[in-house]
Design a protein around this motif. Structure first.
Motif, PDB file in Angstrom:
ATOM      1  N   LEU A 127       0.817  -1.210   0.000  1.00 17.89           N
ATOM      2  CA  LEU A 127       0.000   0.000   0.000  1.00 17.89           C
ATOM      3  C   LEU A 127       0.857   1.269   0.000  1.00 17.89           C
ATOM      4  O   LEU A 127       0.509   2.255  -0.656  1.00 17.89           O
ATOM      5  CB  LEU A 127      -0.941   0.000   1.199  1.00 17.89           C
ATOM      6  CG  LEU A 127      -2.084  -1.015   1.155  1.00 17.89           C
ATOM      7  CD1 LEU A 127      -2.864  -0.997   2.459  1.00 17.89           C
ATOM      8  CD2 LEU A 127      -2.990  -0.734  -0.016  1.00 17.89           C
ATOM      9  N   VAL A 128       1.954   1.248   0.725  1.00 17.56           N
ATOM     10  CA  VAL A 128       2.851   2.405   0.748  1.00 17.56           C
ATOM     11  C   VAL A 128       3.450   2.631  -0.633  1.00 17.56           C
ATOM     12  O   VAL A 128       3.511   3.767  -1.121  1.00 17.56           O
ATOM     13  CB  VAL A 128       3.953   2.227   1.814  1.00 17.56           C
ATOM     14  CG1 VAL A 128       5.050   3.255   1.652  1.00 17.56           C
ATOM     15  CG2 VAL A 128       3.367   2.299   3.208  1.00 17.56           C
ATOM     16  N   LEU A 129       3.884   1.559  -1.281  1.00 11.60           N
ATOM     17  CA  LEU A 129       4.456   1.689  -2.622  1.00 11.60           C
ATOM     18  C   LEU A 129       3.427   2.209  -3.621  1.00 11.60           C
ATOM     19  O   LEU A 129       3.713   3.086  -4.434  1.00 11.60           O
ATOM     20  CB  LEU A 129       5.012   0.347  -3.092  1.00 11.60           C
ATOM     21  CG  LEU A 129       6.282  -0.143  -2.417  1.00 11.60           C
ATOM     22  CD1 LEU A 129       6.602  -1.570  -2.857  1.00 11.60           C
ATOM     23  CD2 LEU A 129       7.441   0.766  -2.745  1.00 11.60           C
ATOM     24  N   LEU A 130       2.219   1.665  -3.559  1.00 11.29           N
ATOM     25  CA  LEU A 130       1.172   2.099  -4.481  1.00 11.29           C
ATOM     26  C   LEU A 130       0.774   3.556  -4.234  1.00 11.29           C
ATOM     27  O   LEU A 130       0.606   4.333  -5.179  1.00 11.29           O
ATOM     28  CB  LEU A 130      -0.052   1.200  -4.361  1.00 11.29           C
ATOM     29  CG  LEU A 130       0.032  -0.137  -5.081  1.00 11.29           C
ATOM     30  CD1 LEU A 130      -1.179  -0.998  -4.738  1.00 11.29           C
ATOM     31  CD2 LEU A 130       0.123   0.066  -6.570  1.00 11.29           C
ATOM     32  N   SER A 131       0.599   3.921  -2.976  1.00 15.27           N
ATOM     33  CA  SER A 131       0.190   5.292  -2.691  1.00 15.27           C
ATOM     34  C   SER A 131       1.280   6.295  -3.074  1.00 15.27           C
ATOM     35  O   SER A 131       0.987   7.363  -3.620  1.00 15.27           O
ATOM     36  CB  SER A 131      -0.197   5.451  -1.220  1.00 15.27           C
ATOM     37  OG  SER A 131       0.899   5.177  -0.384  1.00 15.27           O
TER      38      SER A 131
END
Length: 78
Positions: A47-51
């Motif tokens: 989620l951190v990478l995507l956001s």
């Protein structure tokens, strides 16, 4: 517009194009990192990478909007 202001605006356009390209490259790299599976990767990491990828795409789009405004301004002035 004076020649100095035109030159300054053209330099800003070139810089913002470079920043946008770097941000788009970064977002592609982060997106690929979020979809490639590896051992120990958690959902929060994904989620951190995507956001971060989406945020950098958004910032790049804002830069492109500024570029288009400045180009339009230069076109009207000339």
């Amino acid at each position: 517009m004076s020649k100095e202001m035109v030159k300054d605006t053209e330099d800003k356009i070139a810089d913002f194009k470079r920043f946008s390209f770097v941000l788009l490259s970064l977002s592609v790299f982060l997106y690929i990192g979020s979809i490639i599976p590896f051992e120990g990767k958690e959902t929060t990491d994904q989620l951190v990478l995507l956001s971060t990828s989406y945020i950098s795409i958004g910032i790049a789009l804002l830069f492109y909007r500024k570029i288009s405004k400045w180009k339009k301004l230069l076109k009207e002035e000339s």
